[in-house]
Design a protein around this motif. Structure first.
Motif, PDB file in Angstrom:
ATOM      1  N   ALA A  60      -9.411   0.036   0.084  1.00 56.83           N
ATOM      2  CA  ALA A  60      -9.433  -0.717   1.340  1.00 56.83           C
ATOM      3  C   ALA A  60     -10.841  -0.756   1.936  1.00 56.83           C
ATOM      4  O   ALA A  60     -11.270  -1.795   2.444  1.00 56.83           O
ATOM      5  CB  ALA A  60      -8.436  -0.117   2.327  1.00 56.83           C
ATOM      6  N   TYR A  76       0.843  -1.209   0.000  1.00 56.16           N
ATOM      7  CA  TYR A  76       0.000   0.000   0.000  1.00 56.16           C
ATOM      8  C   TYR A  76       0.873   1.251   0.000  1.00 56.16           C
ATOM      9  O   TYR A  76       0.581   2.223  -0.696  1.00 56.16           O
ATOM     10  CB  TYR A  76      -0.932   0.024   1.223  1.00 56.16           C
ATOM     11  CG  TYR A  76      -2.294  -0.586   0.996  1.00 56.16           C
ATOM     12  CD1 TYR A  76      -3.362   0.190   0.553  1.00 56.16           C
ATOM     13  CD2 TYR A  76      -2.531  -1.931   1.238  1.00 56.16           C
ATOM     14  CE1 TYR A  76      -4.618  -0.353   0.369  1.00 56.16           C
ATOM     15  CE2 TYR A  76      -3.787  -2.490   1.054  1.00 56.16           C
ATOM     16  CZ  TYR A  76      -4.823  -1.694   0.616  1.00 56.16           C
ATOM     17  OH  TYR A  76      -6.067  -2.239   0.424  1.00 56.16           O
ATOM     18  N   ILE A 116      -4.910   0.428   5.279  1.00 51.36           N
ATOM     19  CA  ILE A 116      -5.929   1.447   5.541  1.00 51.36           C
ATOM     20  C   ILE A 116      -5.561   2.251   6.788  1.00 51.36           C
ATOM     21  O   ILE A 116      -5.808   3.455   6.851  1.00 51.36           O
ATOM     22  CB  ILE A 116      -7.354   0.848   5.648  1.00 51.36           C
ATOM     23  CG1 ILE A 116      -8.401   1.967   5.528  1.00 51.36           C
ATOM     24  CG2 ILE A 116      -7.540   0.054   6.924  1.00 51.36           C
ATOM     25  CD1 ILE A 116      -9.816   1.478   5.353  1.00 51.36           C
ATOM     26  N   SER A 140      -5.579  -5.627   3.798  1.00 46.95           N
ATOM     27  CA  SER A 140      -5.923  -4.204   3.878  1.00 46.95           C
ATOM     28  C   SER A 140      -5.814  -3.583   5.261  1.00 46.95           C
ATOM     29  O   SER A 140      -5.849  -2.361   5.378  1.00 46.95           O
ATOM     30  CB  SER A 140      -7.347  -3.994   3.358  1.00 46.95           C
ATOM     31  OG  SER A 140      -7.377  -4.300   1.989  1.00 46.95           O
TER      32      SER A 140
END
Length: 153
Positions: A34, A18, A75, A71
């Protein structure tokens, strides 16, 4: 226990991924991605009671766990990074304190939604599905925010 440990090992490389994607893709879009994955997770968990076999239920559980691992860290880090872009630097401590209070609020909201689902439907899994509502509300609120780095590009 094994699933939680596996999530941590899975989450580490995906958090790095990410971060690398954030160099090319705006953080807001990655946060939306996400959130979308988390909404998908809530739907997968919601269908578990309707699945016939124990094997299908286990597969759905493992898919949901895998998606959480992909995720969870991303996130968290991207939302904090995006938030830091939106607040005045000289008041960062105050704003992050406020941010953390809302984080604590969500630890209360989740069990309340699950309790409501058990009360209404007799299934805690449906409460997990109800968690899609705050995720979608958060995405909607984020769509209303002007992000300074997006204006510069």
């Amino acid at each position: 226990f094994g699933t939680i440990l596996a999530l941590q090992f899975l989450g580490f490389p995906f958090t790095i991924l990410y971060g690398r994607l954030a160099r090319r893709i705006p953080a807001r879009k990655l946060v939306y991605l996400a959130i979308g994955i988390y909404v998908l997770i809530t739907l997968i968990v919601g269908i578990i009671p309707s699945l016939g076999s124990a094997g299908a239920k286990l597969a759905a559980f493992l898919i949901a766990a895998f998606l959480i691992g992909t995720s969870q860290g991303g996130i968290q880090s991207l939302s904090r990074s995006l938030f830091s872009e939106l607040i005045p630097r000289e008041r960062a401590s105050e704003f992050f304190g406020f941010y953390n209070i809302f984080g604590k609020f969500t630890t209360v909201l989740g069990p309340i939604l699950i309790g409501v689902a058990v009360w209404l439907f007799g299934r805690s899994e449906y409460g997990i599905t109800l968690l899609a509502v705050p995720f979608l509300a958060g995405a909607w609120l984020l769509s209303r925010v002007a992000v300074p780095s997006e204006r510069r590009s």
